[in-house]
Design an enzyme around this catalytic site. Structure first.
Site, PDB file in Angstrom:
ATOM      1  N   GLU A  23       9.820  -1.282  -7.679  1.00  0.00           N
ATOM      2  CA  GLU A  23      10.147  -2.177  -6.554  1.00  0.00           C
ATOM      3  C   GLU A  23       9.328  -3.466  -6.652  1.00  0.00           C
ATOM      4  OE1 GLU A  23       9.400   0.995  -6.382  1.00  0.00           O
ATOM      5  OE2 GLU A  23      10.594   2.054  -4.877  1.00  0.00           O
TER       6      GLU A  23
ATOM      7  N   GLY B  89      -4.140   4.392  -3.915  1.00  0.00           N
ATOM      8  CA  GLY B  89      -3.301   3.360  -3.293  1.00  0.00           C
ATOM      9  C   GLY B  89      -3.388   3.377  -1.772  1.00  0.00           C
ATOM     10  N   ARG B  90      -3.304   4.567  -1.198  1.00  0.00           N
ATOM     11  CA  ARG B  90      -3.286   4.668   0.274  1.00  0.00           C
ATOM     12  C   ARG B  90      -4.674   4.512   0.881  1.00  0.00           C
ATOM     13  NH1 ARG B  90      -1.816   9.070  -2.505  1.00  0.00           N
ATOM     14  NH2 ARG B  90      -2.956  11.019  -2.291  1.00  0.00           N
TER      15      ARG B  90
ATOM     16  N   LYS C 244      11.367   8.890  -8.985  1.00  0.00           N
ATOM     17  CA  LYS C 244      11.210   7.647  -9.757  1.00  0.00           C
ATOM     18  C   LYS C 244      11.837   7.801 -11.133  1.00  0.00           C
ATOM     19  CE  LYS C 244       6.637   6.200  -8.027  1.00  0.00           C
ATOM     20  NZ  LYS C 244       5.258   5.929  -8.420  1.00  0.00           N
TER      21      LYS C 244
ATOM     22  N   LYS D  93      -1.403  -1.491  -7.917  1.00  0.00           N
ATOM     23  CA  LYS D  93      -2.482  -0.855  -8.665  1.00  0.00           C
ATOM     24  C   LYS D  93      -2.088  -0.722 -10.134  1.00  0.00           C
ATOM     25  CE  LYS D  93      -5.160   3.406  -8.719  1.00  0.00           C
ATOM     26  NZ  LYS D  93      -5.479   4.675  -8.056  1.00  0.00           N
TER      27      LYS D  93
ATOM     28  N   HIS E 103       9.733   5.557  26.800  1.00  0.00           N
ATOM     29  CA  HIS E 103      11.123   5.396  27.227  1.00  0.00           C
ATOM     30  C   HIS E 103      12.092   5.777  26.118  1.00  0.00           C
ATOM     31  CE1 HIS E 103       9.824   3.456  30.942  1.00  0.00           C
ATOM     32  NE2 HIS E 103       8.820   3.036  30.180  1.00  0.00           N
TER      33      HIS E 103
ATOM     34  N   GLU F 291       1.139  11.534   2.150  1.00  0.00           N
ATOM     35  CA  GLU F 291       1.028  11.481   0.693  1.00  0.00           C
ATOM     36  C   GLU F 291      -0.254  12.224   0.276  1.00  0.00           C
ATOM     37  OE1 GLU F 291       0.648   7.721  -1.799  1.00  0.00           O
ATOM     38  OE2 GLU F 291       2.781   8.094  -2.046  1.00  0.00           O
TER      39      GLU F 291
HETATM   40  O1  F6P Z   1       4.995   5.992  -5.313  1.00  0.00           O
HETATM   41  C1  F6P Z   1       3.814   6.209  -4.642  1.00  0.00           C
HETATM   42  C2  F6P Z   1       2.756   5.235  -5.038  1.00  0.00           C
HETATM   43  O2  F6P Z   1       2.215   5.564  -6.258  1.00  0.00           O
HETATM   44  C3  F6P Z   1       1.686   5.161  -3.962  1.00  0.00           C
HETATM   45  O3  F6P Z   1       0.734   6.131  -4.080  1.00  0.00           O
HETATM   46  C4  F6P Z   1       1.192   3.784  -4.133  1.00  0.00           C
HETATM   47  O4  F6P Z   1       0.492   3.350  -3.007  1.00  0.00           O
HETATM   48  C5  F6P Z   1       2.475   3.037  -4.356  1.00  0.00           C
HETATM   49  O5  F6P Z   1       3.271   3.911  -5.113  1.00  0.00           O
HETATM   50  C6  F6P Z   1       2.361   1.704  -5.024  1.00  0.00           C
HETATM   51  O6  F6P Z   1       1.800   1.805  -6.292  1.00  0.00           O
HETATM   52  P1  F6P Z   1       1.263   0.524  -7.042  1.00  0.00           P
HETATM   53  O7  F6P Z   1       0.176  -0.065  -6.213  1.00  0.00           O
HETATM   54  O8  F6P Z   1       0.768   1.020  -8.361  1.00  0.00           O
HETATM   55  O9  F6P Z   1       2.403  -0.434  -7.204  1.00  0.00           O
END
Ligand code: F6P
Length: 557
Positions: free
Chosen positions: A225, A281-282, A518, A219, A398, A367
């Site tokens: 990452e 995002g979620r 972060k 987003k 199990h 979240e």
């Molecule tokens: O760190 C949490 C977050 O902001 C989530 O809410 C989001 O889904 C994820 O990181 C990834 O964010 P982006 O789509 O901006 O890379």
């Protein structure tokens, strides 16, 4: 849907939760019902198992195995009214900026609104834009799936790798796994999320760069990452294709709200699929973030999934609360979390294809509702979001079910099952379903010492073999796991989360809690990578961990 625009709103004053009449009444009611056993509730009402059920939009919910009676439901519904749930639902669906800490509308429901409907944000109807992106995605997917879209060397695309994390990963992975049966098996799909290089290395170890398409899903297009993995993927592609920068256009597409960063990365915005800041995002798996899903299952199936979402949206928006699946499920979660003190909630899909559904739900629920202040910024004085966890059945049986049956924690469970098997093999599906029914039955009714003794169990062993029962669960049954069914199921949980957040009067749509870590990581990265011994000003534990790692690590070439 009403077309109206609202600027950023401050939370409307509301009676604090614990002062609401229904809340107080629920507290008194809890004391009466807490010790009543489900055996008694069922014994007193032989029709309970048929009465406490609800069916809507193709989802059947049996909520009879809950520690509730009619009065509980009445009070929970009163609580929903006193918490102005109806008003909040209308506010969300009409595009009000209910995510007040980020001053954003919350409009995942617009992502599945039919063509021709209108939802206005800042003076603009957003629905046509949603469909324009869907059409662009569909045409791209058709080209890739048919082989018309060629890689840089003229080879067709055989591998699709989504890079993203959180909402830009969990929804796509979950949906891919859930709908594998409907997917184009000639294409290989992989998902890289972790900044741990292993995730990347394993994803590419057996694929040809000339046949690989990367979807960089983010987003913000700034997530550490994702951007680290995207740059590594870019280098890997260039290395594999002779270093020709032109190859990037054929092997990289982006899904983002941030056109400037996408361009900076080197992806042509013609190959960018847009979404908007009013999609959390979620809550984004049905936006362009679902590009990998559409590539896998095709545009028609993707649209069927959207239709499933929309059917549940409409049910949530219009059904009276006592017949409203997400409202009921949300209120029952409040009942256990806030009155019984249950801290966790188990989700057990008896459907192997839904193996990533619990992981997906973890972000959606935790979240969203892992918040310690209300919309007014005051500390909450109740327990908010439960910890969600789970595994598919029957595997979990199990493993950790022992604790649910005989441990000391009360864990409300959601059992999810489908009447039709996607892979009918012998008696497997009947056995699967027998197990899901058996688990809910065992949890609710248990086994008394008398029953255990009657079986000839020696006295010393009796306590070990007793099941107290009175462990609550929902049983959700759907016809068959289809794209449409998946949309309904996800929307059911989305709106249950919203219901809970509304009762708690929290902002279910921000995620400030992920920021601090972060920021600290950004500070530590140069300290770890510094060629000379850095001056560290953390606490003594963090300082010494950094020093130890610097000493032990091997510098990668
Ligand atoms: O760190 C949490 C977050 O902001 C989530 O809410 C989001 O889904 C994820 O990181 C990834 O964010 P982006 O789509 O901006 O890379």
């Amino acid at each position: 849907m009403a077309a109206r625009t609202k600027s950023a709103v401050k939370a409307k004053a509301i009676t604090p939760l614990t002062k609401r009449k229904a809340w107080k009444a629920l507290g008194i009611h809890y004391k009466k019902i807490a010790k009543v056993h489900l055996r008694k509730l069922f014994g007193d009402d032989p029709k309970r198992g048929e009465r406490l059920t609800l069916e809507a939009a193709g989802i059947f919910l049996d909520y009879s195995k809950h520690r509730i009676n009619d009065q509980t439901i009445k009070l929970l519904l009163q609580l929903a009214d006193e918490s102005r749930l109806r008003e909040r639902i209308d506010a969300m669906f009409s595009g009000e900026k209910i995510n007040i800490t980020e001053k954003r509308a919350v409009l995942h429901v617009a992502l599945r609104a039919p063509k021709g409907s209108s939802i206005v944000v800042d003076g603009e109807n957003v629905v046509p834009g949603v469909h324009a992106v869907l059409d662009k995605m569909a045409s791209f997917c058709d080209r890739v799936r048919s082989g018309a879209w060629k890689g840089h060397t003229g080879k067709r695309i055989r591998n699709i790798i989504n890079i993203g994390i959180g909402g830009s990963d969990l929804g796509p992975v979950m949906a891919y796994e859930a709908l594998k049966q409907y997917s184009e098996r000639a294409l290989t799909f992989r998902f890289v999320s972790n900044v741990d290089g292993t995730d990347f290395a394993e994803a590419v170890r057996d694929v040809d760069p000339a046949e690989t398409l990367w979807i960089v899903s983010s987003k913000t297009f700034t997530t550490l990452e994702t951007m680290t993995n995207a740059h590594t993927a870019r280098d890997w592609t260039l290395k594999g294709l002779g270093g020709d920068e032109k190859s990037i256009a054929k092997h990289f597409v982006a899904v983002s709200t941030n056109a400037a960063e996408v361009t900076k990365f080197g992806i042509d915005t013609a190959n960018m699929f847009e979404f908007w800041d009013w999609v959390g995002g979620r809550y984004s798996m049905d936006s362009a973030i679902g590009l990998s899903t559409m590539l896998a299952i095709g545009p028609d199936n993707f649209r069927a999934m959207l239709s499933g979402f929309h059917q549940m949206d409409e049910h949530f928006r219009t059904a009276p609360f006592q017949q409203n699946l997400p409202v009921l499920m949300g209120l029952l979660s409040i009942w256990y979390g806030d009155f019984f003190g249950a801290q966790t909630s188990g989700v057990f899909p008896y459907e192997q294809y839904l193996k990533r559904f619990p992981a997906y739900l973890q972000q959606l629920t935790m979240e969203s509702n892992g918040k310690h202040v209300t919309l007014d910024g005051t500390h909450v004085n109740c327990q908010t979001g439960a910890i969600y966890w789970g595994e598919p059945g029957t595997n979990g049986q199990h493993s950790f079910y022992q604790l649910i049956h005989q441990g000391t924690e009360l864990i409300p469970c959601d059992f999810i099952a489908f009447a039709q098997a996607l892979n009918p093999v012998g008696r497997h599906h009947d056995m699967l379903l027998a197990n899901v029914f058996a688990q809910a039955e065992a949890l609710a009714f248990g086994k008394t010492p008398e029953q255990v003794k009657k079986e000839g169990t020696p006295d010393w062993l009796v306590p070990h073999r007793v099941f107290e029962g009175n462990r609550p669960s929902n049983t959700i049954i759907m016809d068959k796991l289809t794209p449409e069914a998946l949309g309904k199921l996800v929307a059911l949980y989305e709106h249950s989360v919203f219901t809970q957040g509304t009762i708690w009067h929290i902002d279910s749509f921000d995620q400030w809690g992920v920021e601090l870590g972060k920021v600290l990581a950004q500070r530590i990265i140069p300290e770890i990578e510094s060629a000379t011994e850095p001056k560290l000003a953390h606490d003594s534990s963090t300082n010494s961990l950094i020093r130890r790692y610097r000493k032990l690590r091997k510098i990668s070439s």
